[in-house]
Enzyme design. Sequence first.
Site, short mmCIF file in Angstrom:
data_model
loop_
_atom_site.label_atom_id
_atom_site.label_comp_id
_atom_site.label_asym_id
_atom_site.label_seq_id
_atom_site.Cartn_x
_atom_site.Cartn_y
_atom_site.Cartn_z
N HIS A 137 -3.08 3.13 -4.48
CA HIS A 137 -2.46 2.66 -3.23
C HIS A 137 -1.03 2.15 -3.50
O HIS A 137 -0.64 1.11 -2.99
CB HIS A 137 -3.30 1.54 -2.59
CG HIS A 137 -4.57 2.05 -1.98
ND1 HIS A 137 -4.64 2.50 -0.68
CD2 HIS A 137 -5.81 2.19 -2.50
CE1 HIS A 137 -5.89 2.89 -0.41
NE2 HIS A 137 -6.62 2.72 -1.51
N GLU A 149 -10.18 2.64 -4.82
CA GLU A 149 -9.81 4.03 -4.50
C GLU A 149 -8.69 4.59 -5.39
O GLU A 149 -7.62 4.93 -4.90
CB GLU A 149 -9.41 4.12 -3.03
CG GLU A 149 -10.53 3.70 -2.10
CD GLU A 149 -10.18 3.81 -0.64
OE1 GLU A 149 -11.08 4.16 0.15
OE2 GLU A 149 -9.02 3.55 -0.26
N ASP A 200 0.86 -1.18 0.00
CA ASP A 200 0.00 0.00 0.00
C ASP A 200 0.90 1.23 0.00
O ASP A 200 2.12 1.11 -0.11
CB ASP A 200 -0.94 -0.02 1.23
CG ASP A 200 -2.30 0.60 0.89
OD1 ASP A 200 -2.31 1.79 0.52
OD2 ASP A 200 -3.32 -0.11 0.96
C1 ACM Z 1 -11.02 -0.46 0.79
O1 ACM Z 1 -11.47 -0.38 1.94
N1 ACM Z 1 -10.41 0.57 0.27
C2 ACM Z 1 -11.17 -1.66 0.02
#
Ligand code: ACM
Length: 763
Positions: free
Chosen positions: A287, A347, A197
Amino acid sequence: MKKNLLIFLIGACLISCREKKETGKIAIVPRPVELILQEGTCTLNAETRIEYGDPALEPVAVYLQTVIREIAGYEPVLSGVKTGDSVHPGNTVFFSLNETLREGDAYRLEIHPKGVQVEAVNPRSALLAVQTLRQLLPVHGADLTLPALQITDYPTWEWRGLMLDAARHFWSKAEVKRFIDLMALYKFNKFHWHLTDDQGWRIEIKKYPQLTEKAAWRHYNNHDRECMRLAEKESNDDFRLPEDRLRKTGDTVEYGGFYTQEEIREVVAYAAERGIDVIPEIDMPGHFSAAISVIPELACFNATGWGREFSAPICPGKEGTLAFCRDVYSEVFELFPYEYVHLGADEVEKDNWKKCPHCRARIRANGLKDEKELQAWFVKQMEVFFRGNGKKMIGWDEIIDGGLSETATVMWWRSWVKNAVHRATEQGNEVILAPNSHCYFDYKQDYSTLRKLYELEIVPKGLTPGQRKQIKGVQGNTWAEWIPSYKRVEYLTMPRMLAFSEVAWRSDSLRNWEEFYIGLPVQFGRLDELGVNYRPLDLENVYTSNAFVGETTVEWKQPLPAVQLRYTTDGSVPDEHSALYAGPFKLTESREYTIRFFRPNGSAADIVRTAYRKEAYRSAVELTDPAAGWKCAWHEAVVNSCDEIEKIPVKEEYTVESLRVPEGVGGKRALVYTGYLWIGKADVYTFSLGSDDGSQLYLHGELAVDNDGPHGPVTLMGQMALEKGWHPVRLYYFDMNNGGFIDLKISDSGGMNIELTGDLLKH
Ligand code: ACM
Ligand code: ZN
């Protein structure tokens, strides 16, 4: 024949037969579908033989041997395959396959004074029977006496997953194994390992050593500093960052860690022994800052960055980026034998893709409409690569946007995107349910969290039977931004794991909160022995603020009798020397208490602050010709706290006849409700204010419940003494554009709920 008979007789003598039913002690979680308790017991010992009717069951027998060694310090004898229908002599645990048991991971466990028999559909389900045996045995001790019983058991969901985020903070190999072992005990079978991440890259990739040499380490970030502050402020070791995760080079201290490929293999094998598949996630294309920080060319403009909401992603326009992603996954596929692999794809901040020449070219060359379709294109490219390597791709539900491939599995997390499951299953895709409203185990807990999770009817309404078949199962996720220690992982996931194990195992109609709740103290006893840093249960009927008129009796009922309560009245954090709560006491003055629970091993849980306010009934106000409903002013903005709301101009005003978000209010919602509430009799009322994100309730200009701040679903309760009549109310609520709710429940001192209907609300 003769030999068998002899063994049978010896065995029968070795196994003691007590005629005692130990119903009270049987608390298996998830509770088996069918359990029939019988007379007598069966005692395993060093002479017990573990036999199996099929070579495929050997690993199960070996695992049981390990389990018993860890409990009792001795090992039963492994006596190998037994075939044919020979009489099974006494003092044996016999595993056999029986494919006529119903589909799924079904098993049948029979314990009788002469021994134990397990029939299972497959080796995996035989392992589930071993977990049931484990829960019937002590955690440690030489006396392995089991109650005689018959269990027929099978899960509702094939996929019973838990995710652990190892990127935001790093967990040692031993900690990950401990988590997996707890999963196994409660019959979870999919361990989703979030390995990369923005905050760290945790998996060794031989082709790109810089990922773990550099991107696995960071300087403390804001989350880390806040955790360290909390550790001091609340004297809470759970918030301390472990020292063994620091790397010192000269004067530089960095924090982090990673798993070598060897360690990954070891963890995967450990999980497999327990019947658990491991699903790695290398989250992309967003991410990804950790990797971009050491290989900047992966990003559109060769740099890390932060957009409006999320970090800048990698550039799907560049061939080099795609090659990198394939290289990484090639190594990942080698390490994780399970066919499902998680691409992430949540995201993604797409602003750079609008401006990047490589991305524009990619969009043009492939006839794509926009950046959303570019994301879908990237996901599909990766999926082709997955499939070419014999892997099935899972992605977070964002993969639906911009065109979902026909074969990807969707992991639904955005509970506010209500039609995601319908859309995916309609198209025939598999779905795993993990709605953040309930299944995010890192979210703050309150008195209602556990029950809400337990009673979750997780399948969205309105699916056809065909669509329902596409639901593969359920998952709980533990994100670790705010979890700096493994102890904190346990604090947040336990007892949620227990409740969720029943959501995963038992059908909605077989779940019963009261029965589950009654069995919890026995489970917590096991957790105590395992040294699990669990969150004790909440005190019954104790609120953030409690009101009384005249005098009151303070009573703190901890449902776990072995947990001690210590408290202070000066706001300081209680320690092991603070006053011990010994039973109900009278209170005639206002007082604030800081309470702390101490587990039987002396370890402390989080503090609980509660105020008792002595008050007079607040006078009602006269209203002349009031209008129906409350006013609701919408201030269109993303705010961080209730006091920011009124600094923003009102966009629209509404009248509501119940507490709801008016139709027409957009995602950026900051709302102020004003009006009067009708109270039918003088009494002390309890206000339960639930929201995601923050909210505050004022009555007569006084803060009755403070549920402020950005957060997931949290319900807090406060009390106020009110006279009969109309009382002025002001209620603030905001949501940070990520799906939320506002809810207010009111009850009187007898616990009767007061329905907030139109005739009680005026302005
Ligand atoms: C997430 O909670 N961004 C999958
Ligand atoms: Zn680009």
